[in-house]
Design a protein around this motif. Structure first.
Motif, PDB file in Angstrom:
ATOM      1  N   THR A 171       8.622   2.617  -9.740  1.00 25.22           N
ATOM      2  CA  THR A 171       9.837   1.821  -9.832  1.00 25.22           C
ATOM      3  C   THR A 171       9.404   0.455 -10.338  1.00 25.22           C
ATOM      4  N   GLY A 172      10.119  -0.096 -11.292  1.00 23.66           N
ATOM      5  CA  GLY A 172       9.741  -1.390 -11.842  1.00 23.66           C
ATOM      6  C   GLY A 172       8.388  -1.318 -12.517  1.00 23.66           C
ATOM      7  N   SER A 173       7.407  -2.037 -11.966  1.00 25.25           N
ATOM      8  CA  SER A 173       6.067  -2.085 -12.552  1.00 25.25           C
ATOM      9  C   SER A 173       5.171  -0.967 -12.032  1.00 25.25           C
ATOM     10  N   GLY A 174       5.772   0.097 -11.501  1.00 25.45           N
ATOM     11  CA  GLY A 174       5.002   1.173 -10.880  1.00 25.45           C
ATOM     12  C   GLY A 174       4.018   1.850 -11.806  1.00 25.45           C
ATOM     13  N   ALA A 175       4.380   2.022 -13.088  1.00 23.10           N
ATOM     14  CA  ALA A 175       3.475   2.692 -14.024  1.00 23.10           C
ATOM     15  C   ALA A 175       2.212   1.882 -14.218  1.00 23.10           C
ATOM     16  N   ASP A 176       2.341   0.564 -14.362  1.00 23.90           N
ATOM     17  CA  ASP A 176       1.167  -0.296 -14.519  1.00 23.90           C
ATOM     18  C   ASP A 176       0.312  -0.281 -13.259  1.00 23.90           C
ATOM     19  N   ARG A 177       0.959  -0.258 -12.111  1.00 26.21           N
ATOM     20  CA  ARG A 177       0.228  -0.248 -10.840  1.00 26.21           C
ATOM     21  C   ARG A 177      -0.545   1.067 -10.692  1.00 26.21           C
ATOM     22  N   ALA A 178       0.074   2.185 -11.039  1.00 26.29           N
ATOM     23  CA  ALA A 178      -0.604   3.481 -10.949  1.00 26.29           C
ATOM     24  C   ALA A 178      -1.835   3.510 -11.841  1.00 26.29           C
ATOM     25  N   ALA A 179      -1.729   2.929 -13.040  1.00 31.22           N
ATOM     26  CA  ALA A 179      -2.873   2.872 -13.954  1.00 31.22           C
ATOM     27  C   ALA A 179      -3.988   2.029 -13.370  1.00 31.22           C
ATOM     28  N   ARG A 180      -3.635   0.908 -12.760  1.00 31.32           N
ATOM     29  CA  ARG A 180      -4.615  -0.023 -12.210  1.00 31.32           C
ATOM     30  C   ARG A 180      -5.358   0.594 -11.026  1.00 31.32           C
ATOM     31  N   PHE A 181      -4.639   1.359 -10.203  1.00 28.47           N
ATOM     32  CA  PHE A 181      -5.257   1.982  -9.030  1.00 28.47           C
ATOM     33  C   PHE A 181      -5.878   3.343  -9.342  1.00 28.47           C
ATOM     34  N   GLY A 182      -5.688   3.837 -10.567  1.00 31.22           N
ATOM     35  CA  GLY A 182      -6.224   5.143 -10.928  1.00 31.22           C
ATOM     36  C   GLY A 182      -5.557   6.288 -10.208  1.00 31.22           C
ATOM     37  N   LEU A 183      -4.216   6.180 -10.039  1.00 31.90           N
ATOM     38  CA  LEU A 183      -3.464   7.198  -9.302  1.00 31.90           C
ATOM     39  C   LEU A 183      -2.558   7.997 -10.221  1.00 31.90           C
TER      40      LEU A 183
END
Length: 339
Positions: A171-183
């Motif tokens: 949600t929102g910036s979730g895609a960038d966060r998933a990439a950063r955490f490797g999830l």
């Protein structure tokens, strides 16, 4: 059946939707029975969700419900779509998933999201405010550390050292966060916003950083899929959920599902009609052949690894038959009709 569809996994997210006149406990029992059928039909995962103080949704405690679903099944993966971290302490989340993984080894998924309560009253009851999602990165880091090795001398027994796959709801910036955490990324195929979804997926793949939680990008698209004998019948089955969405946007709460005939007879306000039409837009529905074309196009465009189906309607039998037909279409097996 097409090669594009046989190259992806298909899974189910069930929110334990309540129909008008139905008791919430009965909706939860339906979820458990639905999971048994999903396993028989060959689906890869069965996830449950977290909603609080929602008249039309019985699923409020996802890890508890996941335990009941896992106990009633044997092979299908069970998880959450998702546990909302702003509502919980990371240590408790890690411990709960550690218990689940200990009892049902190799079958548990930890889907995590950052949504807060739907209203101010719910947020107060949960003990936080609207901005508490701002510390999501810190909470996510804490959960992953508790699962891996502990944190600040505190150990989340029995979770520590267990391999519980984590998934991030976008949600929102979730895609960038998933990439950063490797999830792995779980992203909604929202009607009318497909271009934005594809852009988020591409950005996620480009920025993905391998970690102990993921060696490569993994994309799970979440959306409605409804198969019926005719296009019009399928569209009509979508009306109860679309009206529920419009109602929630105008009145602040999700109601129980009502029959399509009552919705067709309504005189909606201009705003209700606009929200209602928006809720219907972009939903994958129709005959088997029509759904196959729509799904194949979306899978090819996004390069998705998996499709997480979340479909709600007032007609329980029609919903089950739709999921059974999708299982056949996707080559998951030759499922029998639901009892």
């Amino acid at each position: 059946m097409t090669s594009a569809l046989t190259s992806v996994r298909f899974s189910i997210l069930d929110r334990s939707r309540v129909r008008r006149g139905q008791r919430h406990p009965d909706a939860l029992r339906e979820t458990v029975e639905f999971a048994r059928l999903a396993e028989q039909w060959g689906y890869h995962r069965f996830w449950v969700s977290e909603h609080h103080s929602v008249p039309g949704v019985a699923g409020s405690a996802p890890t508890v419900l996941a335990a009941a679903v896992a106990a009633a099944t044997e092979r299908i993966r069970i998880g959450t779509g998702g546990v909302m971290l702003p509502n919980h302490q990371p240590l408790v989340v890690a411990e709960q998933f550690g218990v689940l993984e200990s009892l049902f080894p190799g079958r548990i998924d930890m889907g995590l999201g950052r949504s807060v309560g739907f209203t101010d009253g719910v947020r107060r009851a949960l003990g936080h405010g609207k901005n508490d999602a701002d510390d999501f990165d810190e909470k996510l880091t804490a959960v992953l550390e508790y699962l891996a090795r502990g944190r600040d001398g505190v150990h989340a027994w029995p979770a520590e050292g267990l391999r519980v796959p984590a998934y991030l709801l976008a949600t929102g910036s979730g895609a960038d966060r998933a990439a950063r955490f490797g999830l792995p990324l779980v992203i909604a195929a929202i009607g009318g916003a497909e271009d934005k979804m594809v852009e988020s997926i591409e950005r996620y793949r480009d920025a993905f950083r391998p970690t102990e939680w993921g060696a490569r990008p993994y994309v799970m698209i979440s959306g409605t899929v409804l198969i019926a004998d005719t296009t019009e019948q399928a569209r009509r089955l979508l009306l109860p959920e679309a009206w529920s969405a419009a109602y929630s946007r105008t009145r602040g709460e999700f109601p129980a599902l009502i029959p399509p005939a009552e919705i067709e007879a309504m005189t909606m306000t201009e705003r209700e009609r606009r929200l209602f039409d928006e809720a219907l837009r972009g939903q994958i529905h129709g005959t088997v052949d029509e759904v196959a074309v729509s799904l194949e196009r979306l899978v090819i465009r996004t390069g998705a690894d998996e499709f997480l189906v979340h479909t709600s309607t007032y007609d329980r039998a029609a919903r089950l038959e739709s999921h059974r037909a999708l299982a056949v279409l996707a080559g998951l097996g030759t499922p029998a009709l639901a009892a």
